[in-house]
Write a protein that holds these residues in place. Structure first.
Motif, PDB file in Angstrom:
ATOM      1  N   ASP A  25       0.807  -1.211   0.000  1.00 27.13           N
ATOM      2  CA  ASP A  25       0.000   0.000   0.000  1.00 27.13           C
ATOM      3  C   ASP A  25       0.844   1.267   0.000  1.00 27.13           C
ATOM      4  OD1 ASP A  25      -2.442  -1.322  -0.002  1.00 27.13           O
ATOM      5  OD2 ASP A  25      -2.535  -1.440   2.187  1.00 27.13           O
ATOM      6  N   TYR A  26       2.083   1.162  -0.503  1.00 31.33           N
ATOM      7  CA  TYR A  26       2.987   2.303  -0.441  1.00 31.33           C
ATOM      8  C   TYR A  26       3.609   2.595  -1.804  1.00 31.33           C
ATOM      9  CZ  TYR A  26       2.625   1.435   4.561  1.00 31.33           C
ATOM     10  OH  TYR A  26       2.139   1.236   5.830  1.00 31.33           O
ATOM     11  N   ALA A  27       3.777   3.891  -2.070  1.00 29.71           N
ATOM     12  CA  ALA A  27       4.591   4.344  -3.192  1.00 29.71           C
ATOM     13  C   ALA A  27       5.819   5.027  -2.610  1.00 29.71           C
ATOM     14  CB  ALA A  27       3.817   5.323  -4.066  1.00 29.71           C
ATOM     15  N   ILE A  28       6.962   4.811  -3.234  1.00 28.07           N
ATOM     16  CA  ILE A  28       8.198   5.439  -2.792  1.00 28.07           C
ATOM     17  C   ILE A  28       8.685   6.340  -3.912  1.00 28.07           C
ATOM     18  CG2 ILE A  28      10.560   5.060  -2.025  1.00 28.07           C
ATOM     19  CD1 ILE A  28       9.563   2.343  -0.934  1.00 28.07           C
ATOM     20  N   GLY A  29       8.811   7.611  -3.608  1.00 27.18           N
ATOM     21  CA  GLY A  29       9.178   8.601  -4.614  1.00 27.18           C
ATOM     22  C   GLY A  29      10.590   9.102  -4.421  1.00 27.18           C
ATOM     23  N   GLY A  30      11.427   8.934  -5.441  1.00 27.82           N
ATOM     24  CA  GLY A  30      12.787   9.451  -5.400  1.00 27.82           C
ATOM     25  C   GLY A  30      12.805  10.962  -5.587  1.00 27.82           C
ATOM     26  N   ASN A  31      13.867  11.560  -5.116  1.00 33.39           N
ATOM     27  CA  ASN A  31      14.052  13.003  -5.187  1.00 33.39           C
ATOM     28  C   ASN A  31      15.549  13.262  -5.121  1.00 33.39           C
ATOM     29  OD1 ASN A  31      14.455  15.744  -3.646  1.00 33.39           O
ATOM     30  ND2 ASN A  31      12.349  15.865  -4.375  1.00 33.39           N
ATOM     31  N   TYR A  32      16.012  14.354  -5.702  1.00 34.07           N
ATOM     32  CA  TYR A  32      17.436  14.658  -5.649  1.00 34.07           C
ATOM     33  C   TYR A  32      17.925  14.894  -4.213  1.00 34.07           C
ATOM     34  CZ  TYR A  32      18.166  15.098 -10.707  1.00 34.07           C
ATOM     35  OH  TYR A  32      18.312  14.842 -12.054  1.00 34.07           O
ATOM     36  N   ASN A  33      16.991  15.098  -3.277  1.00 36.15           N
ATOM     37  CA  ASN A  33      17.345  15.267  -1.868  1.00 36.15           C
ATOM     38  C   ASN A  33      17.192  14.001  -1.044  1.00 36.15           C
ATOM     39  OD1 ASN A  33      18.095  17.914  -2.040  1.00 36.15           O
ATOM     40  ND2 ASN A  33      16.393  18.730  -0.843  1.00 36.15           N
ATOM     41  N   GLY A  34      16.577  12.952  -1.603  1.00 38.45           N
ATOM     42  CA  GLY A  34      16.323  11.740  -0.837  1.00 38.45           C
ATOM     43  C   GLY A  34      15.102  11.014  -1.369  1.00 38.45           C
ATOM     44  N   PHE A  35      14.233  10.548  -0.461  1.00 44.78           N
ATOM     45  CA  PHE A  35      13.009   9.875  -0.932  1.00 44.78           C
ATOM     46  C   PHE A  35      11.883  10.062   0.070  1.00 44.78           C
ATOM     47  CE2 PHE A  35      15.370   6.543   1.353  1.00 44.78           C
ATOM     48  CZ  PHE A  35      14.399   5.937   2.143  1.00 44.78           C
ATOM     49  N   THR A  36      10.655   9.905  -0.457  1.00 44.70           N
ATOM     50  CA  THR A  36       9.431  10.038   0.335  1.00 44.70           C
ATOM     51  C   THR A  36       8.643   8.747   0.260  1.00 44.70           C
ATOM     52  OG1 THR A  36       9.307  12.420  -0.129  1.00 44.70           O
ATOM     53  CG2 THR A  36       7.282  11.347   0.615  1.00 44.70           C
TER      54      THR A  36
END
Length: 466
Positions: free
Chosen positions: A78-89
């Motif tokens: 039930d989770y999405a993991i979103g990458g980011n240039y600062n880390g992840f959410t």
């Protein structure tokens, strides 16, 4: 897995707005409460236009901690993991029309491509850091002690991810592709990177290879580079100095690579030692960026990131074959395949000169026996494509916002758009996570196909009722 607009190694060091220098502690976490529009009991109002068969149902804006570009997505339960240039959410998407932020991990390193495997998260680092820890500052690429490569996290507690270890790879990790080992005890990570230079001690030319990281699932802290297969012993296309992205189809023992000037097929029956079985080039393609197989493996959709993702390629200054998809059918024998060109596809909706727009990351919509694709086009939005006839692909749905700035080009838009368990999730570089519902009878059978885990660059075979 996905991509960075422009050169992954130099161009965007200054674009990491909040990523300059963090405290030299290991890991900075912010655990946030509900972040959806539903949290204040007001109705969600979309700022986008859509075709009649799509509905924009939710948006989760970026937080101050993630004040850099959003990148790719991976999914688990039930989770999405979103990458980011600062880390992840980490997002809770158990109610897709009311997603919530569960946690954020501040761990800058450039691009932040993500793959998930059970309780493990693999996270790409493509800008050199002073050391392996999350708080380490960026250092010049000329620093021989700088770290680039893969970080591994334990995400068994989604509210409190824990850093496990890091593995350095030549030229860092622009993207990563998960290939589960056949023994169920090992993961293999194909690390793609490029742009070597004689001036970079950890990224020397010709760099015509990928790195393979072997991760023992019972001891992920002991992960290490197990091989560096050379994919282009003859050098490949003159522009090829590594691969941008690889999509594996483990159940079929094949992978497709997008390698700057070359599109390739690989035999991955031994995931530790992938073997190139076909190479194709296209004078119309500027930058082979990513690839997706059809469910039967009979067609491969490659993308061309002309302009590096920061240019307005969807204007009348560029024709329908530039910055487009190219569809290739797979002919020949399994041990000697041939890629045969079928057609190009580009969104038919013209964009403005202030909108970066080009083919980018997408995934199949799992309609059994049919070929539908949902795809990000940066500020061109999200496109739903019918390519049941590879020679004549057609757009059948779309999602599109106004320019970020009407007077000057400000890079942004949908980096990746993927179908997962009934909804499309779009990672917008600047505007956060968007959730889109498909209201099209042609696509309804996909609702019967569900997954416990989904990495778009580790393509699963779909079956009804799965």
């Amino acid at each position: 897995m996905a991509s960075s607009p422009g050169s992954p190694r130099r161009r965007h060091s200054g674009a990491l707005k909040g990523a300059a220098t963090l405290a030299a502690t290991a890991l900075a976490l912010s655990v946030l409460g509900p972040a959806s529009a539903g949290a204040d009991e007001t109705a969600f109002e979309s700022d986008a236009e859509t075709s009649p068969n799509l509905t924009h149902v939710a948006n989760v804006p970026k937080s101050e901690a993630m004040d850099a570009w959003n990148s790719d997505l991976a999914f688990t339960g039930d989770y999405a993991i979103g990458g980011n240039y600062n880390g992840f959410t980490v997002y809770d998407i158990s109610e897709p029309e009311d997603p919530q932020v569960v946690s954020e991990v501040v761990c800058p390193g450039g691009q932040g491509d993500v793959s998930v495997s059970g309780d493990l998260l693999y996270f790409s680092v493509d800008y050199p850091r002073a050391d392996e820890e999350c708080g380490a500052p960026e250092v010049p690429t000329t620093d021989p002690d700088g770290f680039e490569g893969m970080r591994i996290f334990d995400i068994s507690d989604k509210a409190d991810p824990e850093y496990i270890t890091a593995v350095a790879t030549d030229c860092g990790s622009h993207t990563n592709t998960l290939v589960p080992g056949k023994d169920g005890e090992t993961d293999y990570i194909y690390v793609s990177s490029y742009s070597p230079s004689e001036d970079f001690p950890n990224c020397q030319p010709p760099h015509d290879k990928i790195s393979v990281i072997e991760v023992p699932l019972d001891d992920p802290a002991s992960a290490e580079v197990s091989g560096e297969p050379v994919l282009f012993p003859d050098g490949g296309h003159e522009s090829t100095t590594g691969c941008h992205d690889i999509t594996a189809y483990p159940e079929e023992d094949v992978a497709a690579g997008a390698c700057m000037g070359d599109g390739i097929l690989m035999d991955i029956s031994d995931p530790a030692e992938p073997v190139v079985t076909e190479v194709v080039q296209d004078d119309n393609f500027a930058f082979w960026h990513s690839a997706t197989f059809t469910n039967d493996g009979g067609t491969v959709l490659f993308t061309d990131e002309l302009g590096g993702g920061t240019s307005p390629i969807c204007t009348d200054a560029h024709d329908e074959t530039q910055g487009a998809n190219a569809l290739y059918t797979v002919a020949g024998e399994a041990d000697d395949p041939e890629l045969e060109f079928a057609s190009y596809y580009k969104i038919p909706r013209e964009q403005t000169d202030t909108e970066n727009c080009v083919a980018h990351n997408g995934s199949l919509i799992p309609v059994p026996g049919q070929d539908f694709f949902v795809q990000a086009w940066y500020q061109g939005g999200v496109s739903v494509i019918d390519f049941n006839d590879p020679a004549d692909p057609q757009e059948i749905g779309w999602f599109d916002r106004e320019p970020i700035d009407e007077d000057e080009l400000v890079p942004g838009g949908s980096w990746s758009a993927y179908y997962y368990n009934g909804y499309v999730y779009s990672s917008d570089m600047e505007r956060g996570l968007d959730v889109i519902r498909l209201d099209d009878p042609r696509l309804r059978p996909a609702e019967d196909v569900t997954y416990d885990e989904f990495n778009p660059q580790s393509q699963p075979e779909y079956r009804p009722g799965r």
